[in-house]
Scaffold this active site. Structure first.
Site, PDB file in Angstrom:
ATOM      1  N   TRP A 115       0.997  -0.866  -0.061  1.00 37.22           N
ATOM      2  CA  TRP A 115       0.326   0.298  -0.062  1.00 37.22           C
ATOM      3  C   TRP A 115       0.700   1.083  -0.202  1.00 37.22           C
ATOM      4  CZ3 TRP A 115      -4.071  -0.283  -2.333  1.00 37.22           C
ATOM      5  CH2 TRP A 115      -5.302  -1.304  -1.766  1.00 37.22           C
ATOM      6  N   ASP A 123      -1.533   6.423   6.975  1.00 31.08           N
ATOM      7  CA  ASP A 123      -2.420   5.570   6.659  1.00 31.08           C
ATOM      8  C   ASP A 123      -2.045   4.204   7.643  1.00 31.08           C
ATOM      9  OD1 ASP A 123      -3.655   3.565   5.072  1.00 31.08           O
ATOM     10  OD2 ASP A 123      -2.631   3.041   3.284  1.00 31.08           O
ATOM     11  N   LYS A 166     -12.257  -2.571   7.679  1.00 31.54           N
ATOM     12  CA  LYS A 166     -11.553  -3.277   8.454  1.00 31.54           C
ATOM     13  C   LYS A 166     -12.409  -2.867   9.804  1.00 31.54           C
ATOM     14  CE  LYS A 166      -8.147  -2.499   4.893  1.00 31.54           C
ATOM     15  NZ  LYS A 166      -8.393  -3.813   3.758  1.00 31.54           N
TER      16      LYS A 166
END
Ligand SMILES: Cc1ncc(COP(=O)(O)O)c(C=O)c1O
Length: 359
Positions: free
Chosen positions: A101, A171, A195
């Site tokens: 990511w 993030d 999540k």
């Protein structure tokens, strides 16, 4: 059969949250409608939004120095919103990369600013956090970005990165609300909800107010943080259902005893699984123990020819979504907040039995 969902995202929701959603579906808060059918400008909805913000601030200890925003477009939209709002084509931004990511984030940022990484970017699957010399970083860079937990590789930071004074942005998509941290160490934090904060459709953004509205770029109204901060995320019709689910999840986190209690349970869950894998000759984990993730546990079978059988029999036994990401291979157990300790016990019992019959 009890099912345990180890999906990396969209991921498991707490059972009581799903039950509440079912209860509310035909009559939310006495409105006679579901939350999906009421105006986002109605008193019921704005009261709900107020409670959501207050609870998020309470659980994460977010002061009024920060705006909290709910923004559609996923964490990936933040990959461009951050550089366009906070930097410019002649500005600089630093990225620490420890997985998939982070690589996506720097790739997108490089379209809008001079983005550099703290260390050379590897094509290999990351199993550790590359070291770097912070004193070599340009202290006048606009921001320093990192991914606190790399969801595919299971590589997690357990200390703050050294930034040489550069404002820190993170993030936290896969680990926000899973452990205690100090918001005041950051200039900006973001996490898409699917999540640990509910369902896909919104991204929770925490940003220092003095960073907002400073852009040198001409920004679309919908990608200017100022729009969300000024309207408390009510500029356009927001994703109302994910917003409502987020509140249910925050209430559930509070009922568990808050983030510290959740973190303690997550530690027990992940330690059990790592201990089992580390003491096995049949399974292995390749990640450096100092940066193993408490929420995404990748593991491999020594004999990869057994992968398909493992996946089929585990799924038949009610242990769902254990396939590792194709970029990493093997298996991955995502053991976010809503996966109970009983799920880890069931997984370990299954892994023992699988080893006994196939080892
Ligand atoms: C750490 C991390 N960042 C970003 C993303 C992308 O999130 P989204 O699909 O919400 O844009 C993910 C998705 O799994 C992720 O795990």
């Amino acid at each position: 059969m009890t099912v345990f969902n180890f999906s990396a995202g969209p991921a498991a929701l707490p059972l009581s949250v799903k039950q509440q959603i079912a209860n509310d579906l035909y009559d939310w808060n006495g409105t006679g409608c579901s939350v999906m059918e009421v105006s986002h400008r109605s008193k019921e909805f704005t009261d709900m939004a107020d409670e959501n913000e207050a609870l998020a601030r309470e659980l994460l200890n977010i002061s009024d120095e920060y705006a909290v925003m709910l923004i559609p477009g996923g964490a990936r939209l933040q990959y461009s919103m951050l550089p366009t709002n906070i930097s410019s084509t002649d500005g600089q931004a630093v990225y620490a990369i420890n997985g998939h990511w982070g690589k996506q984030a720097i790739k997108e940022a490089a379209r809008f600013t001079q983005a550099s990484s703290t260390a050379p970017i590897s094509d290999e699957v990351y199993a550790s956090i590359p070291p770097y010399d912070a004193s070599q970083l340009n202290p006048s860079a606009d921001y320093f970005h990192y991914t606190s937990n790399e969801t595919l590789e299971g590589v997690q930071w357990h200390q703050l990165p050294e930034t040489h004074g550069i404002p820190l942005c993170c993030d936290m998509t896969s680990d926000l609300l899973t452990r205690v941290f100090d918001v005041n160490d950051y200039s900006m934090i973001y996490a898409s909800a699917q999540k640990n904060m509910g369902i896909a459709g919104i991204t929770f953004v925490i940003m220092k107010r003095d960073m907002i509205g400073q852009s040198k770029n001409l920004l679309p109204t919908m990608t200017d943080y100022k729009t969300y901060a000024d309207t408390r995320s009510f500029y356009n019709t927001p994703p109302t259902f994910p917003w409502y689910v987020m509140l249910l999840v925050l209430r559930w986190v509070k009922a568990q005893g808050g983030v510290a209690a959740i973190e303690a349970t997550n530690q027990i869950k992940s330690s059990k699984l790592y201990d089992f894998v580390d003491h096995s000759d049949f399974y292995l984990n390749k990640v450096d123990p100092v940066c193993r993730s408490a929420v995404n546990v990748p593991f491999w079978l020594q004999d990869e020819r057994l992968n398909d059988l493992f996946l089929k029999t585990s799924s038949d036994a009610g242990l769902k979504a254990l396939k590792g990401h194709m970029a990493v291979g093997g298996m991955r157990a995502s053991i976010y907040n809503a996966v109970p300790e009983a799920g880890i016990d069931a997984l370990i019992a299954f892994m023992k039995e699988f080893e006994r019959t196939n080892g």
